[in-house]
Design a protein around this motif. Sequence first.
Motif, PDB file in Angstrom:
ATOM      1  N   LYS A   1     -10.424  -4.487 -13.071  1.00  0.00           N
ATOM      2  CA  LYS A   1      -9.033  -4.103 -13.330  1.00  0.00           C
ATOM      3  C   LYS A   1      -8.732  -2.813 -12.585  1.00  0.00           C
ATOM      4  N   ILE A   2      -7.615  -2.801 -11.857  1.00  0.00           N
ATOM      5  CA  ILE A   2      -7.163  -1.596 -11.169  1.00  0.00           C
ATOM      6  C   ILE A   2      -5.860  -1.172 -11.838  1.00  0.00           C
ATOM      7  N   GLU A   3      -5.820   0.099 -12.259  1.00  0.00           N
ATOM      8  CA  GLU A   3      -4.651   0.600 -12.974  1.00  0.00           C
ATOM      9  C   GLU A   3      -4.512   2.099 -12.774  1.00  0.00           C
ATOM     10  N   TYR A   4      -3.400   2.638 -13.269  1.00  0.00           N
ATOM     11  CA  TYR A   4      -3.183   4.081 -13.261  1.00  0.00           C
ATOM     12  C   TYR A   4      -3.998   4.693 -14.379  1.00  0.00           C
ATOM     13  N   ASP A   5      -4.618   5.854 -14.125  1.00  0.00           N
ATOM     14  CA  ASP A   5      -5.475   6.469 -15.133  1.00  0.00           C
ATOM     15  C   ASP A   5      -5.031   7.867 -15.526  1.00  0.00           C
ATOM     16  N   GLY A   6      -4.370   8.581 -14.667  1.00  0.00           N
ATOM     17  CA  GLY A   6      -3.978   9.945 -14.980  1.00  0.00           C
ATOM     18  C   GLY A   6      -4.795  10.974 -14.224  1.00  0.00           C
ATOM     19  N   TYR A   7      -6.014  10.617 -13.800  1.00  0.00           N
ATOM     20  CA  TYR A   7      -6.864  11.535 -13.056  1.00  0.00           C
ATOM     21  C   TYR A   7      -6.673  11.395 -11.555  1.00  0.00           C
ATOM     22  N   GLY A   8      -6.164  10.313 -11.137  1.00  0.00           N
ATOM     23  CA  GLY A   8      -5.936  10.059  -9.725  1.00  0.00           C
ATOM     24  C   GLY A   8      -4.897   8.962  -9.625  1.00  0.00           C
ATOM     25  N   PRO A   9      -4.630   8.512  -8.425  1.00  0.00           N
ATOM     26  CA  PRO A   9      -3.612   7.464  -8.318  1.00  0.00           C
ATOM     27  C   PRO A   9      -4.033   6.156  -8.973  1.00  0.00           C
TER      28      PRO A   9
ATOM     29  N   GLY B   1       0.788  -1.217   0.000  1.00  0.00           N
ATOM     30  CA  GLY B   1       0.000   0.000   0.000  1.00  0.00           C
ATOM     31  C   GLY B   1       0.823   1.271   0.000  1.00  0.00           C
ATOM     32  N   ASP B   2       2.147   1.148   0.118  1.00  0.00           N
ATOM     33  CA  ASP B   2       2.993   2.340   0.067  1.00  0.00           C
ATOM     34  C   ASP B   2       2.921   3.007  -1.302  1.00  0.00           C
ATOM     35  N   SER B   3       2.638   2.228  -2.323  1.00  0.00           N
ATOM     36  CA  SER B   3       2.545   2.743  -3.689  1.00  0.00           C
ATOM     37  C   SER B   3       1.225   2.284  -4.307  1.00  0.00           C
ATOM     38  N   PRO B   4       0.605   3.119  -5.150  1.00  0.00           N
ATOM     39  CA  PRO B   4      -0.614   2.676  -5.835  1.00  0.00           C
ATOM     40  C   PRO B   4      -0.374   1.430  -6.690  1.00  0.00           C
ATOM     41  N   ASP B   5       0.857   1.269  -7.179  1.00  0.00           N
ATOM     42  CA  ASP B   5       1.200   0.099  -8.008  1.00  0.00           C
ATOM     43  C   ASP B   5       0.903  -1.218  -7.305  1.00  0.00           C
ATOM     44  N   ASP B   6       0.950  -1.219  -5.985  1.00  0.00           N
ATOM     45  CA  ASP B   6       0.692  -2.450  -5.236  1.00  0.00           C
ATOM     46  C   ASP B   6      -0.685  -3.023  -5.543  1.00  0.00           C
ATOM     47  N   TRP B   7      -1.628  -2.170  -5.895  1.00  0.00           N
ATOM     48  CA  TRP B   7      -3.004  -2.584  -6.135  1.00  0.00           C
ATOM     49  C   TRP B   7      -3.266  -2.959  -7.584  1.00  0.00           C
ATOM     50  N   PHE B   8      -2.384  -2.554  -8.498  1.00  0.00           N
ATOM     51  CA  PHE B   8      -2.643  -2.710  -9.932  1.00  0.00           C
ATOM     52  C   PHE B   8      -2.706  -4.171 -10.341  1.00  0.00           C
ATOM     53  N   GLY B   9      -3.641  -4.473 -11.239  1.00  0.00           N
ATOM     54  CA  GLY B   9      -3.769  -5.822 -11.761  1.00  0.00           C
ATOM     55  C   GLY B   9      -5.202  -6.152 -12.098  1.00  0.00           C
TER      56      GLY B   9
END
Length: 188
Positions: free
Chosen positions: A110-118, A89-97
């Motif tokens: 799917k959880i990913e980076y979008d550009g509007y938020g983490p 949880g230190d990084s949003p990347d931990d949740w991506f997938g």
Amino acid sequence: QVVAQSDTSNPRCFQRLVIMVGPTTASRANVKRRSTQLAVLVVGFLCARLGVSFMLPGAPKDESTRRNVVAGVAATLGLAGAESARAFGDSPDDWFGYYSDPQHPGCTRKIEYDGYGPMVVTGTDGNPGCLGRGPVKAFRIYPTYEPGKDTLIFDFSSKGGPANVEGKWDGTGIVFPDGNKWKRTIER
């Protein structure tokens, strides 16, 4: 690449078989990692062997002192197997997938980076799942993320669900208060 030459008089008889396999990205990474580990081990061994000579003259040279020197060198070089500790949880990347939702079989999560938020959660819902021929509806929500926490706050109201739902990471997926669990199937 496989190259084979056969005897013209007997097509079943191969005179020469050449197999050329180039290193894959994964094997290159393994070779680099192993080379680094070997170099660290060699340096650690040399420092440990020479560590006794760095002690002041007259210092006790018993087994416990030698053990302390070796342990200190190993800890300094990282030979003790300690990796940098970082909490989930230190990084949003931990949740991506990609995740599977048992309450909506075959539907995407799917959880990913979008550009509007983490991060953004994109997915589909069907009735009850997405495996049949019924209509499928896409959704997009932006969970609340706080660095260092193993929870996300989801607002499912845009798709007809509840707001402010806490999802907690349990090591393999996200568990919700109703007992539903999105199990991570592919880590990004």
